[in-house]
Design a protein around this motif. Structure first.
Motif, PDB file in Angstrom:
ATOM      1  N   GLU A  84       1.271  12.854  12.204  1.00  7.71           N
ATOM      2  CA  GLU A  84       0.209  12.387  11.842  1.00  7.71           C
ATOM      3  C   GLU A  84      -0.071  12.799  10.258  1.00  7.71           C
ATOM      4  O   GLU A  84      -1.006  12.429   9.396  1.00  7.71           O
ATOM      5  CB  GLU A  84      -0.907  12.694  12.528  1.00  7.71           C
ATOM      6  CG  GLU A  84      -1.147  11.860  13.722  1.00  7.71           C
ATOM      7  CD  GLU A  84      -1.002  10.216  13.485  1.00  7.71           C
ATOM      8  OE1 GLU A  84      -1.723   9.609  12.669  1.00  7.71           O
ATOM      9  OE2 GLU A  84      -0.114   9.740  14.083  1.00  7.71           O
ATOM     10  N   LYS A  89       2.016  13.703   7.968  1.00  8.64           N
ATOM     11  CA  LYS A  89       2.679  12.929   7.039  1.00  8.64           C
ATOM     12  C   LYS A  89       3.215  14.055   6.029  1.00  8.64           C
ATOM     13  O   LYS A  89       3.342  13.864   4.789  1.00  8.64           O
ATOM     14  CB  LYS A  89       1.823  12.088   6.327  1.00  8.64           C
ATOM     15  CG  LYS A  89       1.666  10.868   6.828  1.00  8.64           C
ATOM     16  CD  LYS A  89       0.590   9.732   6.244  1.00  8.64           C
ATOM     17  CE  LYS A  89       0.447   8.532   6.884  1.00  8.64           C
ATOM     18  NZ  LYS A  89      -0.155   8.591   8.224  1.00  8.64           N
ATOM     19  N   SER A 148      10.724   7.866   8.900  1.00  7.15           N
ATOM     20  CA  SER A 148       9.429   7.605   9.096  1.00  7.15           C
ATOM     21  C   SER A 148       8.724   8.944   9.208  1.00  7.15           C
ATOM     22  O   SER A 148       9.392  10.259   9.463  1.00  7.15           O
ATOM     23  CB  SER A 148       9.556   7.118  10.755  1.00  7.15           C
ATOM     24  OG  SER A 148       9.930   5.827  10.719  1.00  7.15           O
ATOM     25  N   TRP A 149       7.425   9.171   9.281  1.00  4.19           N
ATOM     26  CA  TRP A 149       6.877  10.309   9.024  1.00  4.19           C
ATOM     27  C   TRP A 149       6.891  10.951  10.575  1.00  4.19           C
ATOM     28  O   TRP A 149       6.927  10.176  11.569  1.00  4.19           O
ATOM     29  CB  TRP A 149       5.283   9.933   8.983  1.00  4.19           C
ATOM     30  CG  TRP A 149       5.048   9.625   7.613  1.00  4.19           C
ATOM     31  CD1 TRP A 149       4.639   8.495   7.288  1.00  4.19           C
ATOM     32  CD2 TRP A 149       5.383  10.290   6.237  1.00  4.19           C
ATOM     33  NE1 TRP A 149       4.154   8.384   5.640  1.00  4.19           N
ATOM     34  CE2 TRP A 149       4.750   9.532   5.206  1.00  4.19           C
ATOM     35  CE3 TRP A 149       5.458  11.578   5.808  1.00  4.19           C
ATOM     36  CZ2 TRP A 149       4.933   9.836   3.981  1.00  4.19           C
ATOM     37  CZ3 TRP A 149       5.768  11.896   4.532  1.00  4.19           C
ATOM     38  CH2 TRP A 149       5.213  11.209   3.524  1.00  4.19           C
ATOM     39  N   ASP A 164       4.776   5.378   1.988  1.00  5.62           N
ATOM     40  CA  ASP A 164       3.681   4.523   2.440  1.00  5.62           C
ATOM     41  C   ASP A 164       3.337   5.116   3.733  1.00  5.62           C
ATOM     42  O   ASP A 164       3.823   6.294   4.299  1.00  5.62           O
ATOM     43  CB  ASP A 164       3.929   2.879   2.391  1.00  5.62           C
ATOM     44  CG  ASP A 164       4.765   2.602   3.495  1.00  5.62           C
ATOM     45  OD1 ASP A 164       5.260   3.504   4.374  1.00  5.62           O
ATOM     46  OD2 ASP A 164       4.976   1.299   3.831  1.00  5.62           O
ATOM     47  N   GLY A 165       2.465   4.435   4.216  1.00  5.35           N
ATOM     48  CA  GLY A 165       1.875   5.012   5.801  1.00  5.35           C
ATOM     49  C   GLY A 165       2.970   5.325   6.812  1.00  5.35           C
ATOM     50  O   GLY A 165       2.682   5.849   7.957  1.00  5.35           O
ATOM     51  N   ASN A 166       3.953   4.301   6.714  1.00  4.49           N
ATOM     52  CA  ASN A 166       5.119   4.462   7.603  1.00  4.49           C
ATOM     53  C   ASN A 166       6.121   5.326   7.089  1.00  4.49           C
ATOM     54  O   ASN A 166       6.887   5.631   8.044  1.00  4.49           O
ATOM     55  CB  ASN A 166       5.552   2.865   7.691  1.00  4.49           C
ATOM     56  CG  ASN A 166       4.550   2.112   8.231  1.00  4.49           C
ATOM     57  OD1 ASN A 166       3.971   2.239   9.271  1.00  4.49           O
ATOM     58  ND2 ASN A 166       4.766   0.727   7.536  1.00  4.49           N
ATOM     59  N   ASP A 174       0.864  -1.139  -0.119  1.00  3.20           N
ATOM     60  CA  ASP A 174      -0.056  -0.002   0.047  1.00  3.20           C
ATOM     61  C   ASP A 174       0.875   1.222   0.034  1.00  3.20           C
ATOM     62  O   ASP A 174       1.173   1.695   1.081  1.00  3.20           O
ATOM     63  CB  ASP A 174      -0.808   0.147   1.287  1.00  3.20           C
ATOM     64  CG  ASP A 174      -2.147   0.988   1.234  1.00  3.20           C
ATOM     65  OD1 ASP A 174      -2.117   1.713   0.076  1.00  3.20           O
ATOM     66  OD2 ASP A 174      -2.602   1.408   2.331  1.00  3.20           O
TER      67      ASP A 174
END
Length: 98
Positions: free
Chosen positions: A73, A75, A69-70, A42-44, A16
């Motif tokens: 929240e 991002k 890493s982000w 990605d989300g990570n 994803d």
């Protein structure tokens, strides 16, 4: 490792994530920091794919390695850290291997 377009498509079907296009302005900065790879967001955070068994030439399986890493929240920004292998392994074999 740099993936070809077929391998990128194959990886994106399993992750994803979004691939950062090779012509994106941020790529030269990323390559200075981390080397020549295909980069995924990605989300990570920021990830690359490394061969699972580097001694094998075919590079048919790759492990996703998180490089940054982000920071929160939203991002909106990334915090680089030591590369961390994830549990995600992608199959990169394409139909061109006959």
């Amino acid at each position: 490792m740099k993936l070809n377009s077929a391998q990128i498509d194959k990886a994106l079907h399993q992750l994803d994530a979004q691939a950062i296009p090779a012509e994106h302005p941020v790529i030269s900065q990323l390559e200075r920091l981390f080397g020549e790879h295909t980069y995924f967001l990605d989300g990570n955070g920021l990830n690359i794919v490394e061969p699972v068994e580097p001694e094998q030439d075919d590079g048919l399986r790759g492990v996703v390695v998180n490089l940054a890493s982000w920071t929160d929240e939203t991002k909106a920004s990334l915090e680089p850290h030591e590369p961390e292998s994830t549990d995600l392994v992608v199959d990169l074999e394409t139909d061109t291997h006959h």
